[in-house]
Each structure stands twice: as C-alpha cells, then as structure tokens.
Design a protein around this motif. Structure first.
Motif, PDB file in Angstrom:
ATOM      1  N   TYR A 249       2.276  15.480  -1.456  1.00 28.35           N
ATOM      2  CA  TYR A 249       1.518  14.292  -1.891  1.00 28.35           C
ATOM      3  C   TYR A 249       1.395  13.158  -1.358  1.00 28.35           C
ATOM      4  O   TYR A 249       0.412  12.406  -0.186  1.00 28.35           O
ATOM      5  CB  TYR A 249       1.054  13.686  -3.503  1.00 28.35           C
ATOM      6  CG  TYR A 249       0.715  14.619  -4.180  1.00 28.35           C
ATOM      7  CD1 TYR A 249      -0.053  15.864  -3.750  1.00 28.35           C
ATOM      8  CD2 TYR A 249       1.858  14.809  -5.481  1.00 28.35           C
ATOM      9  CE1 TYR A 249      -1.072  16.125  -4.697  1.00 28.35           C
ATOM     10  CE2 TYR A 249       0.978  15.780  -5.544  1.00 28.35           C
ATOM     11  CZ  TYR A 249       0.209  16.962  -6.329  1.00 28.35           C
ATOM     12  OH  TYR A 249      -0.784  18.080  -6.850  1.00 28.35           O
TER      13      TYR A 249
ATOM     14  N   PRO B   4       0.801  -1.161   0.616  1.00 28.90           N
ATOM     15  CA  PRO B   4       0.356  -0.036  -0.523  1.00 28.90           C
ATOM     16  C   PRO B   4       0.869   0.863   0.052  1.00 28.90           C
ATOM     17  O   PRO B   4       0.098   2.286  -0.811  1.00 28.90           O
ATOM     18  CB  PRO B   4      -1.040  -0.225   0.972  1.00 28.90           C
ATOM     19  CG  PRO B   4      -0.835  -1.606   1.673  1.00 28.90           C
ATOM     20  CD  PRO B   4       0.404  -2.675   0.971  1.00 28.90           C
TER      21      PRO B   4
ATOM     22  N   PHE C 112       0.517   4.276   8.141  1.00 29.36           N
ATOM     23  CA  PHE C 112      -0.303   2.783   6.862  1.00 29.36           C
ATOM     24  C   PHE C 112      -0.008   1.717   7.925  1.00 29.36           C
ATOM     25  O   PHE C 112      -1.192   1.380   8.549  1.00 29.36           O
ATOM     26  CB  PHE C 112       0.913   2.041   5.971  1.00 29.36           C
ATOM     27  CG  PHE C 112      -0.239   0.514   5.058  1.00 29.36           C
ATOM     28  CD1 PHE C 112      -1.156   0.715   5.429  1.00 29.36           C
ATOM     29  CD2 PHE C 112       0.958  -0.122   5.395  1.00 29.36           C
ATOM     30  CE1 PHE C 112      -1.468  -1.279   4.903  1.00 29.36           C
ATOM     31  CE2 PHE C 112       0.812  -1.719   5.321  1.00 29.36           C
ATOM     32  CZ  PHE C 112      -0.244  -2.248   5.598  1.00 29.36           C
TER      33      PHE C 112
ATOM     34  N   ARG D 125       2.262  13.916   2.107  1.00 28.44           N
ATOM     35  CA  ARG D 125       2.128  14.604   3.692  1.00 28.44           C
ATOM     36  C   ARG D 125       0.464  13.737   3.501  1.00 28.44           C
ATOM     37  O   ARG D 125       0.027  13.048   4.380  1.00 28.44           O
ATOM     38  CB  ARG D 125       2.541  15.827   4.003  1.00 28.44           C
ATOM     39  CG  ARG D 125       1.811  16.386   4.742  1.00 28.44           C
ATOM     40  CD  ARG D 125       1.256  17.526   4.561  1.00 28.44           C
ATOM     41  NE  ARG D 125       1.578  18.397   3.638  1.00 28.44           N
ATOM     42  CZ  ARG D 125       0.714  19.269   2.579  1.00 28.44           C
ATOM     43  NH1 ARG D 125      -0.267  18.524   3.019  1.00 28.44           N
ATOM     44  NH2 ARG D 125       0.259  20.355   1.927  1.00 28.44           N
ATOM     45  N   SER D 126      -0.315  13.973   2.185  1.00 26.00           N
ATOM     46  CA  SER D 126      -1.564  14.094   2.448  1.00 26.00           C
ATOM     47  C   SER D 126      -1.959  11.831   2.453  1.00 26.00           C
ATOM     48  O   SER D 126      -3.226  11.796   3.120  1.00 26.00           O
ATOM     49  CB  SER D 126      -2.115  14.314   0.667  1.00 26.00           C
ATOM     50  OG  SER D 126      -1.647  15.318   0.219  1.00 26.00           O
ATOM     51  N   MET D 127      -0.772  11.238   2.314  1.00 22.91           N
ATOM     52  CA  MET D 127      -0.675   9.660   2.081  1.00 22.91           C
ATOM     53  C   MET D 127      -0.852   9.618   3.363  1.00 22.91           C
ATOM     54  O   MET D 127      -1.703   8.862   3.912  1.00 22.91           O
ATOM     55  CB  MET D 127       0.088   9.764   1.441  1.00 22.91           C
ATOM     56  CG  MET D 127       0.126   7.453   0.921  1.00 22.91           C
ATOM     57  SD  MET D 127       1.389   7.661  -0.134  1.00 22.91           S
ATOM     58  CE  MET D 127       0.682   6.143  -0.385  1.00 22.91           C
TER      59      MET D 127
ATOM     60  N   GLN E 208      -1.341  11.623   5.704  1.00 17.18           N
ATOM     61  CA  GLN E 208      -3.022  12.093   7.241  1.00 17.18           C
ATOM     62  C   GLN E 208      -3.911  11.428   5.874  1.00 17.18           C
ATOM     63  O   GLN E 208      -5.398  11.022   7.207  1.00 17.18           O
ATOM     64  CB  GLN E 208      -3.212  13.191   6.279  1.00 17.18           C
ATOM     65  CG  GLN E 208      -1.154  14.740   6.200  1.00 17.18           C
ATOM     66  CD  GLN E 208      -1.898  15.874   6.218  1.00 17.18           C
ATOM     67  OE1 GLN E 208      -2.480  16.181   5.318  1.00 17.18           O
ATOM     68  NE2 GLN E 208      -1.591  16.281   7.103  1.00 17.18           N
ATOM     69  N   THR E 209      -3.671  10.277   5.106  1.00 24.23           N
ATOM     70  CA  THR E 209      -5.218   9.462   4.864  1.00 24.23           C
ATOM     71  C   THR E 209      -5.730   9.031   5.340  1.00 24.23           C
ATOM     72  O   THR E 209      -5.945   8.410   6.009  1.00 24.23           O
ATOM     73  CB  THR E 209      -5.029   8.828   3.093  1.00 24.23           C
ATOM     74  OG1 THR E 209      -5.459  10.461   2.558  1.00 24.23           O
ATOM     75  CG2 THR E 209      -6.332   8.423   2.564  1.00 24.23           C
ATOM     76  N   TRP E 210      -4.217   7.947   6.085  1.00 29.20           N
ATOM     77  CA  TRP E 210      -4.034   6.947   6.831  1.00 29.20           C
ATOM     78  C   TRP E 210      -4.108   7.710   8.114  1.00 29.20           C
ATOM     79  O   TRP E 210      -3.938   6.879   9.158  1.00 29.20           O
ATOM     80  CB  TRP E 210      -2.870   5.900   6.402  1.00 29.20           C
ATOM     81  CG  TRP E 210      -2.795   5.445   5.296  1.00 29.20           C
ATOM     82  CD1 TRP E 210      -3.129   4.236   5.322  1.00 29.20           C
ATOM     83  CD2 TRP E 210      -1.603   4.918   3.885  1.00 29.20           C
ATOM     84  NE1 TRP E 210      -3.923   3.466   3.683  1.00 29.20           N
ATOM     85  CE2 TRP E 210      -1.859   4.482   3.649  1.00 29.20           C
ATOM     86  CE3 TRP E 210      -0.965   5.583   4.318  1.00 29.20           C
ATOM     87  CZ2 TRP E 210      -1.675   3.629   2.177  1.00 29.20           C
ATOM     88  CZ3 TRP E 210      -0.123   5.554   2.905  1.00 29.20           C
ATOM     89  CH2 TRP E 210      -0.740   4.262   2.249  1.00 29.20           C
ATOM     90  N   GLY E 211      -4.761   8.673   8.516  1.00 29.33           N
ATOM     91  CA  GLY E 211      -5.039   9.105   9.859  1.00 29.33           C
ATOM     92  C   GLY E 211      -3.504   9.494  10.927  1.00 29.33           C
ATOM     93  O   GLY E 211      -4.058   9.692  11.702  1.00 29.33           O
TER      94      GLY E 211
END
Lengths: 454, 454
Positions: free
Chosen positions: B171, B109, B148, B173-175, B177-180
């Motif tokens: 991006y 991932p 992750f 960083r966004s990844m 943040q997407t995983w919390g």
C-alpha cells in the motif's frame, strides 16, 4: 507564485452549537415511514427497542435547529472544525477559471465524516444508560467510526463485518479492535440470523444488519446504531455544511454549485443542508449535484417508491429512490456508495428538482482522484472521487464558458485503506460495471406491496 | 465536562518564515564529516554530485535563521500549520495532574512530518534545474513524502524500496505510484550496486541507498534526496517546533519537558530545536527526552565515534553515537527508528547532556499507543508510540510527585499503514527484541579507522 489563501481554518469556538434540521424547511409534509407488517405509518414507539428516545425525537423533529450537547461538542474538538481548502493547484492543472473549494473531513481519527454522527449517537446512548452498541459494517468506515466514538463514551461496541471484507480488509478490522471494539465475521454463529445464513459464507450488508439488530433488540442494555440514511444521522452531519458556510464567507465567495457523493446520503446532507436551507428560504440560488456510481445509480435510474432499508426486509419501509432492496450492487471500490436506496430526505430533494443527480463509472472517478492527489496532495477515498469527477466536469464547462464559476465539494475521507483500488486503476485493471435494464426490471418486481408514490 | 481548550490552531499566515538553524547556537565548533577515502574533513564540493548547492549551503550554514522560500511556504499551506492538542482525555485516563500536549504531524498528505523537508528539497532541486530525484525507502514513509513533494514541483521521482517491504507493504508502494513515482524493488537489476547484491533477495536499506546514490551520481539532471540525519533535513523540520512554541503560548503554558522519538533525528530536531535554542540562550529551563527502541538503542547504548551513514560505507563519516554501520536492527515495527546512527547534531546534544535518551521495548510502546488511541482518537505510528511511552512515564512520575508537570511531545505520524503491528500486539504476538552485549562488541569491531572522539 504570489501569496494567496489556501486553507481556511476556524478555532474550536467556531464548532457549531446547533445542528440544522432541514425537515423544518421542506414545503410539504414528509412522507412517513411505514411499519413493515401493517403498512401503516411507523411511529416513535416502533423504534424504542433499538434506539434511545433522544435520537428518535431528533428523527421526527420539526424544529429548525437542535442543540448539540456539550459533551458532543467536546468530542468534536478532537478533530473539528475541519479545514476548507481552495484547490489552487487543481485549478491550475485543469486550466480553469473556476474557483474550486473543498471541505476536508479525512482528518478525523477514523478518516472520514462518519464520526460526526458516531459521537452524537454514542453520547445519547450512554446518556440513556445503554452499555453496548451494535452495528454492521461493509468495508469498515462506519464500524471504525463507531468503535472510536464508543471508546470516548465508555460503551462496548460490537460490529458485524461483512465476511468478504473481514477476510480481505484486515486493517479496518484491526483499527476497530485497537479502539476496543469486538468484531465478528458475518454471518456469525452467535445470532439466529447468522446461523440461518451460514450457507452465505461471504456475507452481505443485509445479513450483517440483521445480526446487529437482533442482538440489540434482545438485550435491554444494548442498542443499534446506523451510519447513514436516517434523518437524525444526516442532522448530525450538518456541522460540515455550517462550518463550510462560514469558511466560504472567510474566502469572500458564494458557491454557484455544491457537490457531494451520495451513498446513504449522510455526507451529501451534511455538506449541503445548511446551503439548501438558504435556497429554500429564498436567500441564495445554488445548484446542488449528487454524485453516485453508475454501478449503483439509485438517484439517476431508481424508482421512487416505498421500500425496505435492508435486504432481509426487517426495517420500516421508507419513501425513496430505490434499485430494489434485494439488489446487490457490483463490487465497485466505493463501498460506501453501494446502497440500493438513499436517505428519504435527499430523495425528496431530488424528486423536487432541487438536487441534480449524476452517475459516474468507476474508472473516470479514479482518473479524477489521481489528478486530485497529484495536485492537492490528499489521496481521496473512492467515494468522494465521484464528487471530484463531477467537479472536474463543472470546471471544464466553466473553462469552455469562460466563467469564474465557484464550486464547493465535500472531500469526505482519505483513501489510505483503498490503495489496492488505486493499484488496480494504475495497472489498468479496474472494471466499469454498469446497471442494466434487467437489473431495473428485477428491482421493480421485488418492491413490497406498499402505497404507490407519485 | 466544562468548556476547555483542546486544539490550538494557527492560520496560514502563522507558517514560519524562517527555519531555525541550531548550529549557530552550539557552543563548540561542530565536528566536520570526514571523506571516506582520505579521512580528511569533507567539504561542500564532495556533495555537489548528488545535492544542489542551496541545500549544501544550508547543510554547512552558521546563520541562526534561514529564510523559507515562498514556494515552499505555499506548499506547506496544503497541511500547515498543524494543530497542537491538549490531551485532556489521556490525562484523565492516567489520573495525572500533568498537562500533556502533543503536536500532530499526521495530517500531512503523506501522513507524517516527512513532507516538511521533502517539499523543501524538491523545491531547491527543481530551482537548480534538476529533473529527477532518487531515494531509498524502507517501509515507505520517506518515499511517499518525496513522491508527494515531487508531484508538486513537477519532478520525476524514483524510489528504491527495500525488497522485503516492497513485497509485504504494497500500500505504501501504491501511494508513491499514485503520486506518480516509479518504485523499484531493491536490489534491482538496473544498477550496478543492485546487480552485485542479487543474492540478497530481501534487500536492505544500505543496498537501496547505494542504488539511489549510484543513479543520482551518474546522471547530471538527477539528484539524491535523504529524509533525515543531515543538518539541512533537521533544519527544514524546525517549522514544527516554531509553531509549537506559539501554540504553547496560546495555551499559556511553558513545557517542563519536551519529548520526541529519534530514528535519524529529524522529527526530534524539528520539534525540539526551537525550544533548545531558548535553553542554549539562557531563556528557559526545559528537559528534553529522546525516545528510541531497545532493539536499536543508538543513543543509550551506542559508542560516540566517526562512522559511515550507510551500511555499504559510501557516505562521509559522521561523528555520532553508533551501533556500527553494519548493524542490522531486528525487525521491530517502528521502521523509522531502525537506524544504526543518529543525526550528528542530536548526538552532540546528547553528549553535552542537554538531551536525555531513553530506550523502550516494543510491547510497552504499543501498550502506550493503544491507551492513547482509546483516549485521544488518533492511532499513532509505531515510531511516536515510543514518545508516548516516555510521556506516560513522565505523567505517572508527576502524579506520584503531585506535580503539575507540563509535557509536550511530537506525534509525528498516524498508524494507518501499521495496523498489522497493532493486530499482532492485541493478539499478544509481538516480540521484544533487545540489543545484546555481543551486538555492541561487533559494532565496535566494525568501526572504521577514523580519529577517535572523546
């Protein structure tokens, strides 16, 4: 946590040998495309300037199965078979008794299901002696798949990329160039169509199509390539569903419902057609859900009519649900679902009540995608986030009904090039554009004067 | 083109049950790390403020194998086993009689091998009752792997991202943040170390480490996590090499040479240690090549000495090849290889002549990566591009010698977040920074006053 199967994997000998042509199972004769000038049925000859005969034959074939050329199966081996996952962690996060499975196509070099047809089209064109393929691309998913495929078959690849995307998404462009493709900002000054549209500085998919088609039509050693909508494109994608059928057997389960997102229909058709064939032949009872954006609700709010495939009106007229060929969908991040029409095959199945369409707003799809990423790991592209939204709703229903519903969905690509959209979502800055009654009225007014469909 | 095996895949039952601890096979006693204050050997107790005991035991263990906890194997199932590919198309492009194989870790991932240790570390910390992990990240590969992993084990994750990367690579960083995860721009104002370094607005890995360690050391329910260098990190990565051993057996071939890039050493150790064990036990004769950047040539030009692991000088001193802990490598795109030292285990193997290090300039690695992408599809990260460069040189040598040399290499990640580097390369704008004699002199002068190594 006890030992349990999570990923069902096949070996390369299990790559399907044939594509599934659902056309052979459709009860009624398919409605023919119409020539845009004469409004008479368009035949194979109308397509020879831009497509090789092998693909045209696949487009109109009534054979139930079509053999996959060995060189295409060889190319598929670079990433196929793709895995089927049981989403145990998502099930636990939802507290649902439903069993959720997903077929993941994001492991291809281009990151989506698109290469399944790109390599088939590149191979047939190379076999026909063609030297170059042209195409258009919006956000770049299709353009990068074709660039990759052309690199495998020593074809030149020329891509017209919608101007606004060209400026905003340089990484998809770099990806195409890394595979050796030439990428033009559309409108470009190297085509008549482009020069005529210079005022339109941000470009549009319609203009980009016109540029790519113009160059293909004018050069005998150059053809055009399309990434969805047409029968032969959906045909090539059926490797997905055939593998998934075998993998669901490995899992020992029969899906009650199969879910996929729909833009032009190639991802949806690719996963569902092998399952739909079993339903059409009376061997299974399966529900099918087509997930689309509320901002571009072709199947849920469009009219069933003959309409052009492109904005400018150069293509044959196709029988489909349409929001009007001049409809410009709002800029939702699921760029692959921003299409005014849909594959005639998929539209016919919706019309026949075999496929249930559902529309979702942008924020609820990202909400589903983030939950998925935090439980299953993969960060989904915004397009399959629509399917995940539908899956979560089905799983919630199953919990309320106390049902062990078996749900299969298509995770057709990763979101590595869509993280700015996640950024906006997490910051609460994502919009929820919706289709209006006004939009529908305009769509109806713009329909060409073709025979009405019932 | 005839039928031939391209991808060797294993099922999830083939995920290794144990990690390979090469420490048990090293002929001499390993040199101990030294406490930075006393210069005396550092023991497990020195590490308890920031690591859980289970990982500390792994760090110092002499057991030849260490069992993988079931929950970690369950997490591995999300993307493991990873495929082994035979690079037929690359071989053809090179016109070489060599057989080239690659183990691809980019399907995880987070897109690299890093999650192999991230999930193991997250699990052990969660099992020890820890609530939060802190870490630093440069370009974001390690930070996203840990984000992750923390999402899978319900841990909070706090990442200090080097300021210049935070600004330039939103991006990754966004990844995270997407995983919390919570991501701070380093230097931040929430740590003493950060506040003291405010003048350093672009930040550095050294400062980010200090910030993450400070927060972990001060909070009893918070630990720190490192993505390479340490023994237990390399240990976790040996799932790669164990799978590759089985897959090479499936292919019916024995590698003559195994190649991997080295930054901190976790990718190199993960692939090679199971193969190295066979050599150390006299069961095989295999060459090993460690590929590194000419801009940061730790193994080829560094001195073998005790040095700090971080820039600021807070960590124990480790016996390794080093360019000096205050060396700031030029900004080559292979961010994961920009480290002044290397894993003591890998350095010891180089010192013993078991591993041959080679350094490559940036442009020649991208040249190799583009050839690879155009033949095999996957666009490599800049780090494994160094391994690909070494592989192509080996394959060219095999052609000149008329030898069917069998080459295996680690393709440890994809380049989806590195396309600006490809852009620069294709435009001819990539620089070729090199390490200078002056750099080396400065490195020697900055070495701490620790016992000399021979």
């Amino acid at each position: 946590m006890s030992e349990r199967a999570v990923r069902f994997v096949l070996g390369e000998r299990d790559i399907p040998t044939h594509w599934v042509n659902l056309m052979a199972d459709i009860p009624d004769d398919p409605l023919p495309p119409l020539h845009p000038g004469t409004m008479q049925p368009a035949g194979p000859d109308d397509l020879t300037p831009i497509f090789p005969m092998a693909l045209i034959q696949q487009e109109v074939s009534g054979d139930p199965e079509i053999e996959i050329p060995e060189a295409v199966r060889e190319a598929y081996k670079l990433w196929r078979p793709t895995p089927l996952h049981r989403a145990h962690r998502l099930e636990r996060a939802l507290g649902t008794p439903a069993h959720i499975y997903y077929k993941y196509e994001g492991g291809s070099p281009a990151g989506s299901h698109k290469p399944n047809t790109a390599v088939a089209q590149a191979y047939e064109n190379a076999a026909a002696g063609i030297k170059k393929l042209t195409t258009e691309t919006g956000a770049g998913q299709w353009g990068s798949a074709l660039a990759f495929a052309c690199s495998l078959f020593d074809l030149e690849c020329e891509v017209w990329m919608v101007g606004s995307s060209y400026d905003q998404k340089p990484y998809r462009r770099s990806m195409m160039q890394t595979w050796g493709a030439t990428v033009h900002r559309s409108p470009s000054d190297i085509t008549e169509a482009g020069r005529a549209q210079r005022a339109h500085t941000t470009g549009s998919l319609g203009i980009a199509i016109s540029e790519a088609v113009e160059v293909a039509a004018q050069n005998p050693d150059t053809n055009y390539s399309l990434g969805s909508v047409l029968n032969h494109v959906l045909l090539h994608q059926t490797v997905i569903g055939q593998e998934a059928l075998r993998q669901m057997e490995m899992a020992g389960e029969e899906p009650d419902v199969v879910v996929a997102c729909v833009g032009g229909g190639s991802n949806f058709g690719g996963l569902t057609f092998p399952f739909l064939r079993r339903v059409l032949r009376g061997h299974a009872k399966t529900r099918f859900i087509a997930a689309e954006p509320a901002a571009c609700p072709t199947l849920t709010r469009g009219v069933y009519a003959y309409d052009f495939g492109d904005t400018v009106g150069l293509t044959p007229l196709m029988p489909m649900y349409t929001l009007g060929h001049d409809f410009v969908p709002p800029p939702v991040h699921a760029g692959g679902l921003r299409y005014h029409g849909d594959s005639p095959l998929v539209c016919g199945l919706v019309k026949a009540g075999l496929v249930e369409p559902r529309a979702y707003k942008q924020n609820e799809t990202f909400d589903a995608a983030v939950l998925f990423a935090r439980s299953e790991g993969v960060i989904p592209a915004p397009e399959p986030a629509h399917a995940i939204r539908a899956v979560i709703d089905e799983a919630d229903e199953a919990r309320e009904a106390g049902e062990e519903r078996v749900i299969l969905f298509g995770l057709c690509g990763h979101g590595h090039f869509d993280l700015s959209a996640y950024d906006a979502f997490l910051a609460g800055k994502l919009e929820d554009p919706e289709f209006s009654e006004e939009d529908l009225e305009r769509a109806l007014a713009a329909l060409p004067a073709a025979p009405a469909l019932t």
